[in-house]
Design a protein around this motif. Structure first.
Motif, PDB file in Angstrom:
ATOM      1  N   ALA A  52       1.033  -1.117  -0.068  1.00 59.15           N
ATOM      2  CA  ALA A  52      -0.054   0.023  -0.022  1.00 59.15           C
ATOM      3  C   ALA A  52       0.834   1.137   0.018  1.00 59.15           C
ATOM      4  N   GLY A  53       0.260   2.355  -0.792  1.00 56.53           N
ATOM      5  CA  GLY A  53       1.143   3.346  -0.862  1.00 56.53           C
ATOM      6  C   GLY A  53       0.439   4.429  -1.442  1.00 56.53           C
ATOM      7  N   GLN A  54       0.803   5.725  -0.955  1.00 52.99           N
ATOM      8  CA  GLN A  54       0.219   7.060  -1.368  1.00 52.99           C
ATOM      9  C   GLN A  54       1.300   7.929  -1.715  1.00 52.99           C
ATOM     10  N   SER A  55       1.010   8.984  -2.372  1.00 54.76           N
ATOM     11  CA  SER A  55       1.535  10.196  -2.900  1.00 54.76           C
ATOM     12  C   SER A  55       1.362  10.903  -1.692  1.00 54.76           C
ATOM     13  N   ASP A  56       2.020  12.092  -1.572  1.00 54.65           N
ATOM     14  CA  ASP A  56       1.903  13.392  -0.779  1.00 54.65           C
ATOM     15  C   ASP A  56       0.203  13.701  -1.307  1.00 54.65           C
ATOM     16  N   TYR A  57      -0.431  14.141  -0.177  1.00 52.23           N
ATOM     17  CA  TYR A  57      -1.659  14.920  -0.423  1.00 52.23           C
ATOM     18  C   TYR A  57      -1.367  16.388  -0.433  1.00 52.23           C
ATOM     19  N   GLY A  58      -1.838  17.281  -1.244  1.00 53.41           N
ATOM     20  CA  GLY A  58      -1.612  18.718  -1.283  1.00 53.41           C
ATOM     21  C   GLY A  58      -2.036  19.308  -2.541  1.00 53.41           C
ATOM     22  N   SER A  59      -1.506  20.539  -2.658  1.00 60.82           N
ATOM     23  CA  SER A  59      -1.719  21.202  -3.780  1.00 60.82           C
ATOM     24  C   SER A  59      -0.787  21.226  -4.647  1.00 60.82           C
ATOM     25  N   PHE A  60      -0.672  20.435  -5.736  1.00 62.98           N
ATOM     26  CA  PHE A  60       0.143  20.279  -6.825  1.00 62.98           C
ATOM     27  C   PHE A  60      -0.247  20.351  -8.164  1.00 62.98           C
TER      28      PHE A  60
END
Lengths: 389, 389
Positions: free
Chosen positions: A9-17
């Motif tokens: 399981a993995g995720q990217s950073d969450y944010g404003s990109f």
């Protein structure tokens, strides 16, 4: 029915990109999932892929599934987009599990992605609004914060829930999110801050509302045989439930709860052969503070109407009896629509493996994810447990 | 793995209905499916629903699944939107079958819907274009007719396929569609007409291209136990395959065929334990005339490069060895994106039950549906056969 395990399981950073693409964010999440697999992972082994996305902004509205999976080299997987608004990747995870259970996949990918910050607020409202009831809510001018404000107002009137109860959700989740390096709003906030945010849709203020985020998530599921080669710390999907309800709030049996959550939870609990009392921690869908309080009740963590007292008791804090949203939740970690349900599973994966860093709570063996589409038109609940069947 | 049966199937008229909604069209299809069930059908028995739609026009981009199923009273079904562009409801049918095979549903609905004619040509091009490869095809100005024109051009150059071969697809499918009361373009056309249509994207002319249609389809699937109560003429889904490929044509191994069709067909044939020689009739994805010719080859109905000779031989005419697109196909019956794959299954249902009216071909016992997303980024092939397992 074959058993299903979460092996990565993995995720990217969450944010404003705004400069990232759905492909680049998905790749970040997928490579994280691959890196988390204990055994030797061969991407040609992925038989099926289910990608949740609303397609906010409309860059790739058709075939977003194959578009992101081809980018990470999954050429052998049948790739499909599934969608139930904000429950898109919760549904993706369930569909990937069904493919394994049905015997057409030994390894399946579930994930999600959304890019939302490269447009104006007006455009964002359009793209989110079309997940609400279109004909009688959106076209009458209702926004999502407006819909949840109606639920909050009714809950306060019916059950005596207070401004402070709502704000405690924000304070808790921001404190948790401040320990999550992937969080979009990874700052703490005081109760005073949270109670005095500017009004968004009365009674909800800015601190009652999750942000508009970009991000992606990816979860690798496997049959027992495949999992034996891939993981040393088995995490089993012991129960999965999904339910629908009327998309428009005005057509529901109640607006102080989400009936589809009750239905989905009952299915998941039955399949896992557990009750709410057995759930040690949960990632719940706190798109608005009131949503987390309703989830406590609908998931059976407390009695109907008691959610205010329940959060005030500290039960859902990291050191409480049942920590909720250790990741920071949608409120602090962020809410990239299509990625959210998968991202909840990422937190459960990390907590159950003892890999959650500064926000690790020790001794957890069973957790739940709760992912809501719209204001409750669709809900998915998944129960995960450590150990082999 | 549990057996899956098709116990009901219906479709709306396909055509230009700009004043209809996705709900009203879906209801027409669903009620048709219900009416076609032999036994007593209880809509509360539907456990899962999978709705294919691209969401052209953006009225209900999130939660279109629950939005249409609530409208027909399916309050107890977990409803999900699935999408792989023009293969949306082919995928929906496969997902509904997986839910039955996995044991979470005894009765499942697969359907699709699209409303496309209430906007300008420019808007339609946008909504369809976003199912193509966005970054390197659409943004460079390529349309879907342009993509298929490249494939046609290459096929003509490599295999000697002629203008007349392409036009014979249109002549055959219009002749078939003229006998289908649901057809959008239910008129016959002469070979001369078809060869002299105005150019759309050279070498494709107007008669090589399917129309922009509104419409809906609905198919009811059941486990063997449930089917025994619901049908007197069992139609079994004996094989189902799905494959993905690069969304952009420029990244494929070939542009004179659709590799994902070969992959999906191989899976479906293997599961059904048949070969292409056993397929008695087929509904194939003729969004453009060249697509039907490539399908003959990729499905194994003829050798690579021989599709021109194959159609010229009359093999795929109603009185030929293997009738193709008895319904009129996308070309004449119409192509309401999300509804198309389900609509193909409706024709197979009617032909196998002997209920296809003026276009009935007698003695058929095994048919195939072939549904393509985009220009081949996703393909679903399903094989249906009459009789119990």
């Amino acid at each position: 029915m074959r058993d299903v395990y979460m092996v990565g399981a993995g995720q990217s950073d969450y944010g404003s990109f705004p400069d990232e693409s759905y492909r680049s964010l998905f790749a970040e999440a997928f490579e994280g999932a691959v890196d988390s697999v204990d055994g030797d992972f061969d991407r040609d082994s992925v038989d099926e892929a289910y990608i949740g996305t609303l397609g906010v902004g409309g860059r790739q509205l058709g075939l977003p599934g194959p578009s992101v999976t081809e980018h990470v080299g999954l050429d052998g997987a049948a790739s499909t987009r599934v969608e139930n608004a904000c429950a898109a990747s919760g549904v993706a995870l369930r569909q990937a599990a069904l493919a394994i259970r049905a015997g057409v996949a030994d390894v399946a990918l579930a994930g999600g992605v959304e890019v939302m910050t490269d447009m104006s607020g007006e455009q964002t409202r359009y793209w989110l609004g079309v997940s609400g009831e279109t004909e009688w809510e959106r076209m009458a001018g209702t926004t999502f914060s407006g819909v949840y404000a109606q639920m909050a107002d009714a809950h306060m009137a019916e059950h005596g829930t207070t401004r402070e109860h709502l704000s405690r959700v924000a304070v808790k989740n921001h404190a948790n999110g401040s320990k999550n390096p992937h969080a979009h709003l990874g700052f703490e906030c005081s109760l005073e801050d949270a109670m005095n945010g500017s009004t968004v849709a009365d009674p909800l203020n800015l601190y009652d509302c999750c942000p508009t985020s970009d991000g992606a998530s990816a979860v690798l599921l496997a049959s027992e045989d495949a999992a034996e080669e891939l993981t040393e710390k088995p995490i089993r999907l012991t129960g999965s439930g999904q339910a629908s309800d009327r998309v428009g709030l005005f057509q529901r049996d109640t607006i102080t709860g989400v009936p589809a959550t009750e239905d989905a939870a009952e299915q998941a609990y039955d399949e896992a052969d557990v009750g709410p009392e057995d759930i040690e921690f949960a990632e719940v869908h706190d798109c608005f503070s009131i949503a987390e309080l309703m989830a406590y009740e609908d998931l059976g963590f407390c009695e109907k109407g008691d959610a205010g007292d329940y959060i005030e008791s500290g039960a859902t804090l990291p050191d409480g009896e049942r920590p909720v949203n250790l990741s920071g939740g949608l409120k602090s970690k962020g809410h990239p629509i299509g990625a959210t349900g998968g991202g909840q599973a990422v937190e459960v994966f990390k907590q159950l493996r003892g890999e959650a860093g500064d926000r690790q709570v020790d001794g957890l063996s069973r957790g739940l994810t709760h992912n809501v589409g719209g204001s409750g038109g669709a809900v998915v609940v998944n129960v995960f447990e450590e150990g082999w069947a």
